[in-house]
Design a protein around this motif. Structure first.
Motif, PDB file in Angstrom:
ATOM      1  N   PHE A 192     -71.208 -58.444  79.914  1.00  0.00           N
ATOM      2  CA  PHE A 192     -72.594 -58.904  80.052  1.00  0.00           C
ATOM      3  C   PHE A 192     -73.411 -57.891  80.845  1.00  0.00           C
ATOM      4  O   PHE A 192     -72.915 -56.845  81.255  1.00  0.00           O
ATOM      5  N   TYR A 193     -74.676 -58.219  81.036  1.00  0.00           N
ATOM      6  CA  TYR A 193     -75.697 -57.259  81.435  1.00  0.00           C
ATOM      7  C   TYR A 193     -75.345 -56.359  82.625  1.00  0.00           C
ATOM      8  O   TYR A 193     -75.434 -55.130  82.509  1.00  0.00           O
ATOM      9  N   PRO A 194     -74.966 -56.900  83.801  1.00  0.00           N
ATOM     10  CA  PRO A 194     -74.713 -55.976  84.912  1.00  0.00           C
ATOM     11  C   PRO A 194     -73.568 -54.999  84.664  1.00  0.00           C
ATOM     12  O   PRO A 194     -73.586 -53.867  85.163  1.00  0.00           O
ATOM     13  N   MET A 195     -72.584 -55.426  83.858  1.00  0.00           N
ATOM     14  CA  MET A 195     -71.483 -54.518  83.530  1.00  0.00           C
ATOM     15  C   MET A 195     -71.954 -53.426  82.563  1.00  0.00           C
ATOM     16  O   MET A 195     -71.516 -52.277  82.657  1.00  0.00           O
ATOM     17  N   TYR A 196     -72.848 -53.804  81.660  1.00  0.00           N
ATOM     18  CA  TYR A 196     -73.375 -52.808  80.721  1.00  0.00           C
ATOM     19  C   TYR A 196     -74.152 -51.719  81.471  1.00  0.00           C
ATOM     20  O   TYR A 196     -73.963 -50.526  81.225  1.00  0.00           O
ATOM     21  N   ILE A 197     -75.040 -52.134  82.384  1.00  0.00           N
ATOM     22  CA  ILE A 197     -75.850 -51.161  83.113  1.00  0.00           C
ATOM     23  C   ILE A 197     -74.973 -50.231  83.943  1.00  0.00           C
ATOM     24  O   ILE A 197     -75.193 -49.014  83.990  1.00  0.00           O
ATOM     25  N   ALA A 198     -73.952 -50.790  84.596  1.00  0.00           N
ATOM     26  CA  ALA A 198     -73.034 -49.953  85.377  1.00  0.00           C
ATOM     27  C   ALA A 198     -72.314 -48.954  84.471  1.00  0.00           C
ATOM     28  O   ALA A 198     -72.230 -47.758  84.782  1.00  0.00           O
ATOM     29  N   ALA A 199     -71.798 -49.444  83.340  1.00  0.00           N
ATOM     30  CA  ALA A 199     -71.075 -48.572  82.410  1.00  0.00           C
ATOM     31  C   ALA A 199     -71.995 -47.536  81.783  1.00  0.00           C
ATOM     32  O   ALA A 199     -71.598 -46.381  81.569  1.00  0.00           O
ATOM     33  N   GLU A 200     -73.232 -47.939  81.511  1.00  0.00           N
ATOM     34  CA  GLU A 200     -74.199 -47.012  80.913  1.00  0.00           C
ATOM     35  C   GLU A 200     -74.422 -45.803  81.809  1.00  0.00           C
ATOM     36  O   GLU A 200     -74.594 -44.675  81.326  1.00  0.00           O
ATOM     37  N   ASN A 201     -74.416 -46.022  83.107  1.00  0.00           N
ATOM     38  CA  ASN A 201     -74.633 -44.916  84.042  1.00  0.00           C
ATOM     39  C   ASN A 201     -73.429 -43.994  84.147  1.00  0.00           C
ATOM     40  O   ASN A 201     -73.560 -42.865  84.625  1.00  0.00           O
ATOM     41  N   ILE A 202     -72.272 -44.455  83.713  1.00  0.00           N
ATOM     42  CA  ILE A 202     -71.085 -43.597  83.666  1.00  0.00           C
ATOM     43  C   ILE A 202     -70.949 -42.934  82.300  1.00  0.00           C
ATOM     44  O   ILE A 202     -70.699 -41.735  82.202  1.00  0.00           O
ATOM     45  N   VAL A 203     -71.131 -43.706  81.243  1.00  0.00           N
ATOM     46  CA  VAL A 203     -70.955 -43.186  79.881  1.00  0.00           C
ATOM     47  C   VAL A 203     -72.055 -42.190  79.531  1.00  0.00           C
ATOM     48  O   VAL A 203     -71.783 -41.122  78.958  1.00  0.00           O
ATOM     49  N   GLY A 204     -73.301 -42.506  79.876  1.00  0.00           N
ATOM     50  CA  GLY A 204     -74.406 -41.600  79.592  1.00  0.00           C
ATOM     51  C   GLY A 204     -74.392 -41.091  78.165  1.00  0.00           C
ATOM     52  O   GLY A 204     -74.359 -41.873  77.212  1.00  0.00           O
ATOM     53  N   ASP A 205     -74.361 -39.781  78.024  1.00  0.00           N
ATOM     54  CA  ASP A 205     -74.319 -39.145  76.706  1.00  0.00           C
ATOM     55  C   ASP A 205     -72.945 -38.533  76.421  1.00  0.00           C
ATOM     56  O   ASP A 205     -72.836 -37.503  75.755  1.00  0.00           O
ATOM     57  N   ALA A 206     -71.913 -39.150  76.927  1.00  0.00           N
ATOM     58  CA  ALA A 206     -70.562 -38.628  76.725  1.00  0.00           C
ATOM     59  C   ALA A 206     -70.264 -38.455  75.239  1.00  0.00           C
ATOM     60  O   ALA A 206     -70.579 -39.332  74.421  1.00  0.00           O
ATOM     61  N   GLU A 207     -69.668 -37.352  74.902  1.00  0.00           N
ATOM     62  CA  GLU A 207     -69.419 -37.007  73.502  1.00  0.00           C
ATOM     63  C   GLU A 207     -68.440 -37.984  72.849  1.00  0.00           C
ATOM     64  O   GLU A 207     -67.369 -38.274  73.369  1.00  0.00           O
ATOM     65  N   GLY A 208     -68.853 -38.501  71.701  1.00  0.00           N
ATOM     66  CA  GLY A 208     -67.980 -39.335  70.898  1.00  0.00           C
ATOM     67  C   GLY A 208     -67.754 -40.736  71.424  1.00  0.00           C
ATOM     68  O   GLY A 208     -66.814 -41.408  71.012  1.00  0.00           O
ATOM     69  N   VAL A 209     -68.608 -41.201  72.361  1.00  0.00           N
ATOM     70  CA  VAL A 209     -68.401 -42.518  72.975  1.00  0.00           C
ATOM     71  C   VAL A 209     -69.522 -43.469  72.561  1.00  0.00           C
ATOM     72  O   VAL A 209     -70.695 -43.128  72.638  1.00  0.00           O
ATOM     73  N   THR A 210     -69.136 -44.660  72.128  1.00  0.00           N
ATOM     74  CA  THR A 210     -70.083 -45.726  71.833  1.00  0.00           C
ATOM     75  C   THR A 210     -69.958 -46.788  72.913  1.00  0.00           C
ATOM     76  O   THR A 210     -68.858 -47.199  73.259  1.00  0.00           O
ATOM     77  N   LEU A 211     -71.087 -47.212  73.428  1.00  0.00           N
ATOM     78  CA  LEU A 211     -71.116 -48.295  74.417  1.00  0.00           C
ATOM     79  C   LEU A 211     -71.984 -49.421  73.871  1.00  0.00           C
ATOM     80  O   LEU A 211     -73.117 -49.185  73.452  1.00  0.00           O
TER      81      LEU A 211
END
Length: 296
Positions: free
Chosen positions: A43-62
Motif C-alpha cells: 500500500f501507499y507508504p510502502m510504495y513511496i518508500a520503495a519508489e525512492n529506492i527503485v527510482g530509474d533502476a534498469e529493468g525494474v518494474t515497481l
C-alpha cells in the motif's frame, strides 16, 4: 476521382497499420525489459518508500497492490486481479506488523514469492503497525527495503545504495526538525483520535492523555465523548491530533464543549505517486504541530 479517394484511404490505412506495429513493438520491448525484476508493494507508504529506492533502476518494474486512496490495509480484501499481479512478482514489499492481514493467504498461494517485511527491527509499538508515522523508524523501513532489494537484484546494488543514501539524508533533515521541536514541547499532552499518532507522540516526547481510534465504521458513544472532554479538562493544554477524514465530526463536537486546539494531521496513507509525497506530507505535519503548540 474515385481512384484518388481510394488511394488516399489505402494510404491512411497503411500509415495507421505501420504506427500500430511500431507502437506494439515499442510497448512489447519495454514490458519485456521491465519484467526482468518485478516489485510489488502492499500500500501507499510502502510504495513511496520503495519508489525512492527503485527510482530509474534498469529493468525494474515497481507497482502498488492497492489504489493510492485505499488508506490503511486493516480490512483489505485481495481481489483476483491482486492475486494475478502477485503471481508475476519477484518480491512483495509489506509494512508488516499485522496491517496486511492477508499475508498468510499470499504465502500459501505463492510459496516462492519473496516477502520483504519493511518493519523488521524497526521498533513497532505494541499492537500498532503504523510505524511509518515515525520518521526515525521509517528510516529503518527504508534501510530494510534497500538492503532487501540489493540482495535480490545484485545488478542494481550500487544504484540502490546511492538512492538509499540520498533519501535517508532527506529523512534525516525531517528528523532534525522534529528533534528541535521536541526540545520545546516534550512532556506536553495530546489526545489522539487515531492510533497512528502514537508514533508522533513518541517522536516528540508527548504525553498521550487519551486515545480514541476513529475510522469509517467507528460509532462514538456519549460516554466516550464525555471521556474525551474529561481528559481535556484534566490536561488543559492538550492538543487533539485527528485525521480530518474520520475525526472532524468528533473534533467539532468536542470543540463546542471546550476550547481545545485541534490539529488535523496526515496519516500518510493516501496521495499521489510523487516520490516526495512522504516528505511533503510529514513537513506539513511538522508545521501544524509547531503551530498547535505555539512553537516559533
Amino acid at each position: 476521382m474515385k481512384h484518388k479517394y481510394g488511394f488516399v484511404t489505402l494510404l491512411l490505412i497503411a500509415v495507421a497499420f505501420a504506427g500500430y506495429c511500431f507502437t506494439a513493438l515499442y510497448v512489447g520491448s519495454r514490458e519485456k525489459g521491465e519484467e526482468r525484476f518485478f516489485v510489488v508493494t502492499s500500500f501507499y507508504p510502502m510504495y513511496i518508500a520503495a519508489e525512492n529506492i527503485v527510482g530509474d533502476a534498469e529493468g525494474v518494474t515497481l507497482t502498488n497492490l492497492s489504489e493510492p486512496q485505499t488508506g490503511c490495509m486493516h480490512d483489505y480484501q485481495l481481489t483476483p486481479e491482486d492475486m494475478k499481479l502477485l503471481s508475476r512478482a519477484d518480491v512483495f514489499i509489506v509494512n508488516g506488523g499485522g496491517i496486511e492481514n492477508f499475508l498468510s493467504k499470499v504465502a500459501k498461494s505463492y510459496p516462492d514469492l519473496k516477502i520483504l517485511d519493511a518493519s523488521q527491527d524497526a521498533g513497532l509499538l505494541e499492537d500498532n503497525s503504523h510505524v511509518w508515522m515515525s520518521v526515525e523508524k521509517h528510516k529503518k523501513q527504508v534501510e530494510n527495503i534497500a538492503r532487501g532489494l540489493c540482495k535480490m537484484d545484485e545488478g542494481n546494488r550500487e544504484y540502490y545504495e546511492g538512492q538509499e543514501e540520498a533519501y535517508l539524508l532527506k529523512l534525516s533533515k525531517l528528523e532534525e526538525e522534529q528533534k528541535e521541536i521536541r526540545s520545546k514541547i516534550q512532556g506536553k499532552s495530546m489526545i489522539s483520535f487515531h492510533e497512528a499518532y502514537a508514533y508522533l507522540a513518541e517522536d516528540y516526547g508527548l504525553h498521550v492523555a487519551f486515545t480514541l481510534d476513529l475510522d469509517e465504521e467507528r460509532q462514538v458513544s456519549a460516554g466516550e465523548v464525555s471521556d474525551v472532554i474529561s481528559a481535556l479538562k484534566e490536561n488543559d493544554s492538550a492538543v487533539i491530533f485527528a485525521e480530518e477524514l474520520y475525526g472532524s465530526e468528533m473534533a467539532e463536537t468536542v470543540k463546542k464543549e471546550t476550547d481545545a486546539k485541534v490539529c488535523f494531521l496526515d496519516t500518510l496513507v493516501r496521495g499521489d505517486y510523487s516520490s516526495d509525497s512522504y516528505l511533503s506530507g510529514m513537513e506539513e505535519n511538522i508545521r501544524l504541530i509547531k503551530e498547535a503548540y505555539g512553537v516559533e
